[in-house]
Design a protein around this motif. Structure first.
Motif, PDB file in Angstrom:
ATOM      1  N   VAL A  72       0.747  -0.981   0.083  1.00 25.43           N
ATOM      2  CA  VAL A  72      -0.049   0.151   0.108  1.00 25.43           C
ATOM      3  C   VAL A  72       0.866   1.109   0.122  1.00 25.43           C
ATOM      4  N   PRO A  73       0.485   2.285  -0.789  1.00 25.64           N
ATOM      5  CA  PRO A  73       1.254   3.571  -0.518  1.00 25.64           C
ATOM      6  C   PRO A  73       1.384   4.061   0.937  1.00 25.64           C
ATOM      7  N   ASP A  74       2.704   4.506   1.102  1.00 24.89           N
ATOM      8  CA  ASP A  74       2.895   5.158   2.331  1.00 24.89           C
ATOM      9  C   ASP A  74       2.843   4.174   3.444  1.00 24.89           C
ATOM     10  N   ALA A  75       3.173   2.974   3.145  1.00 26.72           N
ATOM     11  CA  ALA A  75       3.059   1.933   4.423  1.00 26.72           C
ATOM     12  C   ALA A  75       4.139   2.322   5.635  1.00 26.72           C
ATOM     13  N   GLY A  76       3.462   2.207   6.853  1.00 21.09           N
ATOM     14  CA  GLY A  76       4.422   2.708   7.863  1.00 21.09           C
ATOM     15  C   GLY A  76       3.902   3.999   8.246  1.00 21.09           C
ATOM     16  N   HIS A  77       3.347   5.037   7.734  1.00 24.23           N
ATOM     17  CA  HIS A  77       2.815   6.149   7.832  1.00 24.23           C
ATOM     18  C   HIS A  77       1.786   6.165   8.821  1.00 24.23           C
ATOM     19  N   GLY A  78       1.804   6.946   9.933  1.00 22.55           N
ATOM     20  CA  GLY A  78       0.599   6.863  10.740  1.00 22.55           C
ATOM     21  C   GLY A  78       0.478   5.993  11.913  1.00 22.55           C
ATOM     22  N   ILE A  79       1.952   5.088  12.162  1.00 29.36           N
ATOM     23  CA  ILE A  79       1.737   4.377  13.532  1.00 29.36           C
ATOM     24  C   ILE A  79       2.570   5.113  14.625  1.00 29.36           C
ATOM     25  N   GLY A  80       3.262   6.064  14.304  1.00 28.90           N
ATOM     26  CA  GLY A  80       3.904   7.026  15.128  1.00 28.90           C
ATOM     27  C   GLY A  80       5.117   6.383  15.748  1.00 28.90           C
ATOM     28  N   GLY A  81       5.221   6.150  17.381  1.00 29.16           N
ATOM     29  CA  GLY A  81       6.202   5.512  17.619  1.00 29.16           C
ATOM     30  C   GLY A  81       5.937   4.258  18.054  1.00 29.16           C
TER      31      GLY A  81
END
Length: 384
Positions: free
Chosen positions: A267-276
Motif C-alpha cells: 500500500v502507498p505510504d506503508a508505515g505512515h501513521g503508526i507513530g512511535g
C-alpha cells in the motif's frame, strides 16, 4: 514482488497465489504415495498448557469484498490461550476437508493422505478451561490463499508464553477453510482480476479490527474477553498477512506492536501513521535484504519512527516462517531450493517473534533483539 509491479491485476494476484502456496510440502512430490505417518508440531518452550477455541465471527456492518451477496464479512478464528491444565481432547490441526483442498491444489491428493495432515499433533487442548489472568492479545493473519492453520505452531508458542492468540481466516481468501455446517467456500479472491494487493491488505486490516472488537466485548465472547488486557494488543502476519499487520496498526490505535513475516507492504505510504509504536520486519535474505531494491522494505522502514528492526534470515524461503517446512521434513518432502532446514526456520521464528511480543507486550527484556548473535548466525540486522 512489490506493490510497484503492475503488469496487470491478474498477474499480481496470480503471482501472490503462486508465492503463497508454492510450499515445500507441496513442492517436488514423489510419484508414489507418502507412507502414513504421525505428524507433530514443535513443542512450545513456554511452561503453560494451551487451550484452543474456534469462533465463527460475522461482521454484518460490512459486505464481503469478494462476494457482496454474502450476509456480512465472515471470519473463522482459532483462539489459543493459557489453560488450567493439559488435560482434555487434543485440538485438531485442521479438518480432513481442509487438508484435502490444500493437497488437491498442488496435485498431492493420493500422495499425502489428508487424514495425516489433518491429524497433526498441535500441543493444544480443545475448549480447555482458561487459566485466570489478564493477558496480552496477539492476532495472526496468514498468507494469501493459505489457511490460518499454517501459523499454529507460532500461536501455540505465544500462548504457552502467556499471550492470548487469535489466528484469523478471511472468507474467500483461502483454498480450504471450513465454516459452520461443513461449508468450504472457494478462494474467490484467487480468481478475481479486478482487484490488487492493496484491496486485500485494507480488507484484512478491517477484519482484524473487527476481531479485536469482538474478542474484547464480554457480550460476544464472555470468559475470553475477561482474559484480555485491551491495553496490550499486537498483530503479526505472514506474507500479505504481514502487510495487513502494519495496515491494522495504522488504522487502529489499539494495536501497540506488529510483525511482518516475509511479506511486501503493497500500500502507498506503508508505515505512515503508526507513530512511535514498535514494528519488526523479518524475512528471507534473498528477497528482503537491503541489496534487493525491488522490494518495498527500505522505504517502509524509513517511515517507522519508533522501536524497529529489519531482520533477514540467510537460506530461508517464503514459508520458512510457518509450520509447513517443519511438517514437510517429517513427510520426507523438504524443498531442495530452500537451504535452511525447517526445524531451524521454526526456531528462528519462535525466538524472534516470541522475543518481540514478550518485550513489547509483557515488558520482559530481550537481549536477542539488540543485535547479531552467535546463537543465531543466520539472522542479519539492517539499519539498526
Amino acid at each position: 514482488m512489490t506493490g510497484r509491479s503492475r503488469t496487470s491485476r491478474r498477474t499480481v494476484l496470480t503471482a501472490l497465489l503462486a508465492g503463497a502456496v508454492s510450499v515445500p510440502l507441496l513442492g517436488a512430490a514423489p510419484a508414489s504415495s507418502v507412507p502414513a505417518t504421525a505428524l507433530e508440531l514443535p513443542r512450545p518452550t513456554g511452561h503453560r498448557p494451551v487451550g484452543r477455541r474456534t469462533l465463527h465471527l460475522v461482521d454484518r456492518r460490512r459486505s464481503d469484498p469478494w462476494v457482496p451477496a454474502a450476509r456480512g464479512r465472515e471470519l473463522m478464528v482459532s483462539v489459543f490461550y493459557p489453560a488450567r491444565s493439559s488435560e482434555g481432547r487434543p485440538a485438531a490441526y485442521m479438518t480432513e476437508s481442509e487438508a484435502q483442498r490444500l493437497l488437491e491444489l498442488k496435485g498431492l491428493a493420493g500422495v499425502v493422505p489428508a487424514a495425516t495432515v489433518a491429524g497433526t499433533l498441535t500441543h493444544a487442548r480443545a475448549d480447555a478451561p482458561p487459566a485466570p489472568g489478564r493477558l496480552p492479545l496477539v492476532l495472526l493473519s496468514p498468507g494469501f490463499s493459505v489457511p490460518r492453520t499454517t501459523l499454529t505452531a507460532l500461536a501455540v508458542e505465544l500462548a504457552a508464553r502467556g499471550h492470548l492468540v487469535a489466528a484469523v481466516d478471511h472468507a474467500y481468501e483461502s483454498v480450504g477453510t471450513e465454516f459452520p455446517g461443513g461449508r468450504l467456500p472457494p478462494c474467490v479472491a484467487c480468481d478475481r482480476v479486478d482487484v490488487d494487493e492493496a484491496t486485500v491488505v485494507r480488507g484484512r486490516a478491517a477484519d482484524l479490527s473487527f476481531v479485536i472488537d469482538e474478542l474484547t466485548d464480554r457480550r460476544s465472547t464472555g470468559a475470553l474477553a475477561r482474559l484480555i488486557d485491551p491495553g496490550r494488543i499486537g498483530v503479526a502476519g505472514h506474507s500479505i498477512g504481514g502487510a495487513a499487520a502494519l495496515a491494522t496498526m495504522a488504522a487502529d490505535r489499539r494495536v501497540r506492536a506488529g510483525v511482518n513475516l516475509d511479506g511486501g507492504f503493497f500500500v502507498p505510504d506503508a508505515g505512515h501513521g503508526i507513530g512511535g509504536r514498535p514494528f519488526m520486519m523479518i524475512g528471507a535474505e534473498a528477497v528482503h535484504g537491503p541489496g534487493n531494491t525491488a522490494n518495498d522494505w527500505a522505504e517502509t522502514y524509513d517511515r517507522l519512527h519508533g522501536w524497529k528492526r529489519w531482520l533477514t534470515v540467510s537460506g530461508a524461503g517464503h514459508f520458512s516462517f510457518t509450520d509447513i517446512p517443519w511438517l514437510a521434513e517429517q513427510l520426507g518432502l523438504p524443498d531442495p531450493q530452500v537451504p535452511l532446514p525447517g526445524e531451524r526456520g521454526w526456531c528462528i521464528t519462535r525466538d524472534y517473534v516470541g522475543a518481540f511480543f514478550d518485550l513489547h507486550l509483557r515488558g520482559i527484556s530481550q537481549p536477542l533483539l539488540h543485535g547479531p548473535t552467535s546463537s543465531h548466525p543466520e539472522v542479519g540486522f539492517h539499519r539498526p
